[in-house]
Design an enzyme around this catalytic site. Structure first.
Site, PDB file in Angstrom:
ATOM      1  N   ASP A   1       4.542   6.750   3.490  1.00  0.00           N
ATOM      2  CA  ASP A   1       4.541   5.753   2.410  1.00  0.00           C
ATOM      3  C   ASP A   1       4.773   4.347   2.967  1.00  0.00           C
ATOM      4  O   ASP A   1       4.215   3.370   2.468  1.00  0.00           O
ATOM      5  CB  ASP A   1       5.641   6.067   1.383  1.00  0.00           C
ATOM      6  CG  ASP A   1       5.659   7.531   1.019  1.00  0.00           C
ATOM      7  OD1 ASP A   1       5.145   7.885  -0.043  1.00  0.00           O
ATOM      8  OD2 ASP A   1       6.179   8.328   1.832  1.00  0.00           O
TER       9      ASP A   1
ATOM     10  N   ASP B   1       3.447   0.673  -1.739  1.00  0.00           N
ATOM     11  CA  ASP B   1       2.834   1.977  -2.013  1.00  0.00           C
ATOM     12  C   ASP B   1       3.731   2.629  -3.058  1.00  0.00           C
ATOM     13  O   ASP B   1       4.787   3.177  -2.738  1.00  0.00           O
ATOM     14  CB  ASP B   1       2.785   2.811  -0.731  1.00  0.00           C
ATOM     15  CG  ASP B   1       2.123   4.164  -0.974  1.00  0.00           C
ATOM     16  OD1 ASP B   1       1.256   4.254  -1.850  1.00  0.00           O
ATOM     17  OD2 ASP B   1       2.487   5.130  -0.277  1.00  0.00           O
TER      18      ASP B   1
ATOM     19  N   GLU C   1      -0.920  -0.616  -4.462  1.00  0.00           N
ATOM     20  CA  GLU C   1      -1.987   0.391  -4.500  1.00  0.00           C
ATOM     21  C   GLU C   1      -2.357   0.690  -5.945  1.00  0.00           C
ATOM     22  O   GLU C   1      -1.486   0.897  -6.796  1.00  0.00           O
ATOM     23  CB  GLU C   1      -1.533   1.673  -3.794  1.00  0.00           C
ATOM     24  CG  GLU C   1      -2.679   2.668  -3.663  1.00  0.00           C
ATOM     25  CD  GLU C   1      -2.308   3.879  -2.827  1.00  0.00           C
ATOM     26  OE1 GLU C   1      -2.046   3.707  -1.625  1.00  0.00           O
ATOM     27  OE2 GLU C   1      -2.275   4.984  -3.389  1.00  0.00           O
TER      28      GLU C   1
END
Lengths: 183, 183
Positions: A141, A7, A68
């Site tokens: 996260d 992330d 991501e």
């Protein structure tokens, strides 16, 4: 297969490693965060992110890396840092000839919770349930990175085979392409 | 001082090396472009950019690296690639403990032509004139990279000293900080 999820972020880069295959229980191998101090200059923060991701990749030798996909947000400065962190994760993957796949936040939420509009708490709760953890990984996260890795395993064979074929064609190295993913 | 300018881009990353000091004639040391094929997958394009910039830095050992500051454009996809390429240039600089400074396109145009709204042809023509070249470096990305390096030298001492202090403070390596910039 073993998947490392990232992330991306300049201040906190969530990282999670999940092992397993579709249709079987998944296992959390490791989860954490690469942090860089806001006071440090931008170039050295990027270097710290590279060093951190490189350490994770070397330590856990994932067969795929799920990152991501970054979208425009209100704050351009933050998009720049986030997309640079994502780029560094992709760079490290390419250097190790590991296939990379990008997943959008809504793809991840839909894969994990059944809804592309789930909030962070719902994603964290489902991650804990899927991996049989006492509580969601923290910070958010880290939980998101684990969710990315789960999403990648579950979205399964077709996408992964494509990424492997690309990695193979562009590097000419076949030794890191896991045979079990192609059965 | 010797400055390496980078005009970041995923398809073409312009690179130019200029040597000299404020108030004296500048010299073009080298100019070129790191290209990546549009058909290649994104992660491997980023790796090719890193390899290319690393080669330039190793070959020319600049004392500073000037990178164009990326702004939002109409096309988000292109901003992502451009800011990732800029991030990689900064990453390589940090790895070599070379100070990095970002300059906006209008700062560069103003430094080179006297107008922040000059077009590419005007910038190219002035670059050729400043460096006593028969014609502007081509393609435009290469000329822009050279313009960045010139801008960095001319904007001069104060900015450069700050970047050097940051690089010194964050890496603890002083051997690459050029003493001539601090006289």
């Amino acid at each position: 297969m073993r998947v490392l999820g990232v992330d991306p972020g300049l201040t906190r880069c969530g990282i999670g490693v999940v092992s397993g295959t579709v249709g079987r229980p998944l296992e959390l191998v490791a989860v954490g965060v690469v942090r860089t101090p806001a006071g440090q200059d931008h170039a050295h923060r990027l270097l710290a992110i590279e060093t951190g991701i490189e350490e994770w990749v070397t330590a856990y030798r994932p067969e795929a890396i799920a990152v991501e996909r970054v979208f425009a947000q209100h704050n351009l400065q933050s998009v720049t840092g986030t997309s640079q962190a994502a780029g560094i994760a992709m760079l490290v993957a390419a250097r190790h000839a590991i296939p990379v796949v990008l997943h959008t936040p809504s793809e991840v939420k839909a894969a994990i919770t059944g809804s592309g509009r789930a909030d962070k708490a719902q994603v964290g709760a489902m991650v804990a349930r899927i991996l049989k953890l006492a509580e969601p990984p923290k910070p958010a996260d880290a939980a998101d990175a684990v969710a990315l890795a789960i999403c990648h395993i579950w979205r399964g064979a077709a996408t992964n085979r494509y990424a492997e074929a690309v990695a193979k064609a562009t590097t000419g190295r076949t030794n890191r392409i896991p045979s079990r993913g192609r059965a």
